[in-house]
Enzyme design. Structure first.
Site, PDB file in Angstrom:
ATOM      1  N   TRP A 127      -1.391 -27.585 -17.128  1.00 17.16           N
ATOM      2  CA  TRP A 127      -1.838 -27.940 -18.542  1.00 17.16           C
ATOM      3  C   TRP A 127      -0.749 -28.694 -19.702  1.00 17.16           C
ATOM      4  O   TRP A 127       0.496 -27.911 -19.919  1.00 17.16           O
ATOM      5  CB  TRP A 127      -2.065 -26.633 -19.303  1.00 17.16           C
ATOM      6  CG  TRP A 127      -2.772 -27.289 -20.782  1.00 17.16           C
ATOM      7  CD1 TRP A 127      -4.144 -28.645 -21.156  1.00 17.16           C
ATOM      8  CD2 TRP A 127      -2.753 -26.609 -21.773  1.00 17.16           C
ATOM      9  NE1 TRP A 127      -4.381 -28.424 -22.335  1.00 17.16           N
ATOM     10  CE2 TRP A 127      -3.458 -26.932 -23.005  1.00 17.16           C
ATOM     11  CE3 TRP A 127      -2.208 -25.010 -22.607  1.00 17.16           C
ATOM     12  CZ2 TRP A 127      -3.349 -26.453 -24.174  1.00 17.16           C
ATOM     13  CZ3 TRP A 127      -2.076 -24.643 -23.361  1.00 17.16           C
ATOM     14  CH2 TRP A 127      -2.827 -25.937 -24.412  1.00 17.16           C
ATOM     15  N   ASP A 208      -2.833 -17.399 -17.562  1.00 23.79           N
ATOM     16  CA  ASP A 208      -3.937 -18.081 -18.428  1.00 23.79           C
ATOM     17  C   ASP A 208      -4.710 -18.199 -18.007  1.00 23.79           C
ATOM     18  O   ASP A 208      -5.258 -18.475 -16.949  1.00 23.79           O
ATOM     19  CB  ASP A 208      -3.041 -19.231 -18.787  1.00 23.79           C
ATOM     20  CG  ASP A 208      -3.662 -20.073 -19.797  1.00 23.79           C
ATOM     21  OD1 ASP A 208      -4.872 -19.910 -20.610  1.00 23.79           O
ATOM     22  OD2 ASP A 208      -3.337 -21.342 -20.291  1.00 23.79           O
ATOM     23  N   ALA A 210      -8.288 -19.424 -19.584  1.00 20.95           N
ATOM     24  CA  ALA A 210      -9.354 -19.412 -20.500  1.00 20.95           C
ATOM     25  C   ALA A 210     -10.311 -19.975 -19.805  1.00 20.95           C
ATOM     26  O   ALA A 210     -10.954 -20.860 -20.969  1.00 20.95           O
ATOM     27  CB  ALA A 210      -7.871 -21.511 -20.978  1.00 20.95           C
ATOM     28  N   LYS A 243     -13.807 -21.532 -24.702  1.00 18.80           N
ATOM     29  CA  LYS A 243     -15.038 -21.763 -24.036  1.00 18.80           C
ATOM     30  C   LYS A 243     -16.402 -21.805 -23.925  1.00 18.80           C
ATOM     31  O   LYS A 243     -17.046 -21.820 -23.686  1.00 18.80           O
ATOM     32  CB  LYS A 243     -14.002 -23.106 -22.796  1.00 18.80           C
ATOM     33  CG  LYS A 243     -13.496 -24.206 -22.628  1.00 18.80           C
ATOM     34  CD  LYS A 243     -12.080 -23.831 -23.607  1.00 18.80           C
ATOM     35  CE  LYS A 243     -11.310 -25.151 -23.402  1.00 18.80           C
ATOM     36  NZ  LYS A 243      -9.717 -24.845 -23.882  1.00 18.80           N
TER      37      LYS A 243
END
Ligand code: LMR
Length: 394
Positions: A127, A208, A210, A243
C-alpha cells in the site's frame, strides 16, 4: 514561512478519486479507492452499525473524554476478533487509533522510539502509504520480493530469500490477509515458513490487517496473524475497522503491541497512550464504541457477520464472473488469477499506458499499477470491464 513550502507528491489513490469525480461521462466506472460498493454503486451503512448508532443515541449521556488509549472494552473486543485466544491477554497492550492508518503511523512512531535504527521491510508492492509514512518519519526501509508479475501469485521463494537478510531488531511489515494492492496471499504453510525466518533473523513482525472478513471469512482471514502472534515473542498488529464495519469516515482502528513477557505490558501500554497523546491526544470514540457494541451484543454481532458474509460472497462472485468472462473472450486461462485472489483488490499486472487507455477510452478508473477494486464492479459492469480489458490489449 508558508512560502517555503513546496508541493507534496499527490497520493496516487486519492488523486484518482478526484479525477473520477471530475469525469463528466455517466458510464464511468470507479475501480480505484478501496471502498466497498453494493450493486447500486452505494457504500451502505451496515445494518448493525445503524442499529448500534440508534441505541447509542438513546443511551449516551456524555461525550466527555475517554482514556488516552481509548476504551478497554474496545481493546478486548478487537483483540478477541483479531487474535481469538492465540495470545495471553496479559501480554497485549492496545490503543485505539484514528483508523488503520493511525495504527500504522503509531506503530512506526513506536519503532522510532524503541529502535530508530531498525530497517522496516515492506512487500514489493505494498500500500503506497506504508513507504510514504516511513519516509516521512525518516526511518530506514527495504523491500522484499512478494508478487510474481508473471503468475500473479506470491513469489514466495523471493520473499523468503529477501527476508532472510533482515537483521535482529528489524521490522517486517506483513499484510494479515487480502494483500493490498495485489490480492495474492500467503498460504498457511508459507506463514509458518515466514515465522521460522523471523525467528532465525530476530526480526519483529508488524501485521497490517485491514480487510478481515473480506477474503475467506473472519476466522480464516485471521489465521496467519494468529499463528505469527502465538509463535513470535513480540509482535505489532495494526487493525482497521473501516472496511469490515464500513465505518470509513469514523476513523476506527487499533494498534496492539504484544510483549514477550507480561511484565513488560504495563510499559508498552503506557507508551501507546503516550504516543497517542503526542500525536492527537484522545482517539476518536464514536466508531470504536459502535464496533464494541456490535462485537459484544450477540444479536448485533450475528447481523453484522451475516452482512459481512454477503459482502464477501458478492466480491467472490464478481471475481468468478470476471475471470469467466475473460476466459470466454480470450479463450485462455490467463485471467484465472482473478478468481484465486482474495479481498477487494487484484493487480492485473499490466503497463501504466494500458491503465491509462482504460481510463481515457472506456472511463474505467484503476490505480496506475493496475490495481482494481473488485467491489467497484457489479454484474453489468463486469462485462464492460472484460471487453475493455481485451480492447486495450491487456
Ligand atoms: C486503499 O488502498 O484504496 C484504501 O486503503 C484507502 C486508502 O486510504 O488508500
Amino acid at each position: 514561512m508558508l512560502t517555503n513550502l513546496t508541493a507534496q507528491p499527490a497520493d496516487k489513490i486519492l488523486e484518482l478519486v478526484g479525477m473520477y469525480r471530475a469525469d463528466p461521462r455517466d458510464n464511468k466506472i470507479d475501480l480505484g479507492v478501496g471502498v466497498y460498493k453494493d450493486a447500486e454503486g452505494k457504500t451502505p451503512v451496515m445494518r448493525a452499525v445503524k442499529a448500534a448508532e440508534k441505541q447509542l443515541w438513546e443511551t449516551e449521556t456524555s461525550k466527555s473524554y475517554t482514556s488516552l488509549a481509548g476504551e478497554p472494552a474496545f481493546h478486548d473486543a478487537m483483540i478477541d476478533l483479531v487474535l481469538g485466544t492465540s495470545v495471553e491477554r496479559d501480554r497485549i497492550a492496545a490503543a485505539a487509533t484514528p483508523g488503520g492508518t493511525g495504527a500504522i503511523r503509531q506503530a512506526m512512531e513506536l519503532v522510532k522510539l524503541a529502535n530508530p535504527d531498525a530497517t522496516i521491510w515492506l512487500s514489493n508492492p505494498t500500500w503506497p502509504n506504508h513507504p510514504s509514512i516511513i519516509k516521512f518519519l525518516g526511518l530506514p526501509m527495504r523491500e522484499y520480493r512478494y508478487f510474481d508479475s508473471e503468475t500473479r501469485a506470491v513469489d514466495f521463494e523471493g520473499m523468503a530469500q529477501d527476508l532472510a537478510e533482515a537483521k535482529e531488531g528489524d521490522i517486517v511489515l506483513l499484510h494479515g490477509c487480502c494483500h493490498n494492492p495485489t490480492g495474492a496471499n500467503l498460504t498457511l504453510p508459507e506463514w509458518a515458513e515466514v515465522i521460522s525466518i523471523l525467528q532465525e533473523t530476530g526480526a519483529t513482525p508488524l501485521i497490517d490487517i485491514a480487510y478481515q472478513g473480506f477474503g475467506d471469512g473472519l476466522e480464516d482471514d485471521a489465521a496467519g496473524v494468529r499463528m505469527v502472534a502465538s509463535e513470535m515473542p513480540e509482535c505489532l498488529i495494526a487493525a482497521s475497522c473501516s472496511k469490515n464495519f464500513g465505518v470509513y469516515r469514523e476513523r476506527t482502528g487499533i494498534l496492539m503491541a504484544i510483549s514477550e513477557k507480561a511484565d513488560n505490558t504495563e510499559v508498552a501500554q503506557g507508551t501507546l497512550a503516550f504516543l497517542n497523546r503526542q500525536n492527537f491526544s484522545f482517539p476518536p470514540d464514536h466508531g470504536a464504541r459502535l464496533v464494541t457494541m456490535i462485537l459484544t451484543d450477540p444479536a448485533l454481532r450475528a447481523d453484522w457477520q451475516a452482512e459481512l458474509e454477503e459482502v464477501r460472497l458478492n466480491m467472490l462472485a464478481l471475481r468468478e464472473q470476471l475471470a469467466a468472462e475473460l476466459q470466454a473472450l480470450t479463450g485462455s486461462d490467463r485471467f484465472g488469477f482473478l478468481a484465486q485472489h482474495r479481498g477487494m483488490f487484484s493487480r492485473l499486472g499490466t503497463s501504466p499506458d494500458k491503465v491509462l487507455a482504460l481510463r481515457e477510452k472506456h472511463g474505467i478508473y484503476m490505480v496506475g499499477d493496475s490495481r482494481l477494486n473488485i467491489a467497484g464492479l457489479n454484474k453489468n459492469s463486469v462485462s464492460i470491464l472484460a471487453k475493455a480489458i481485451v480492447d486495450v490489449g491487456i
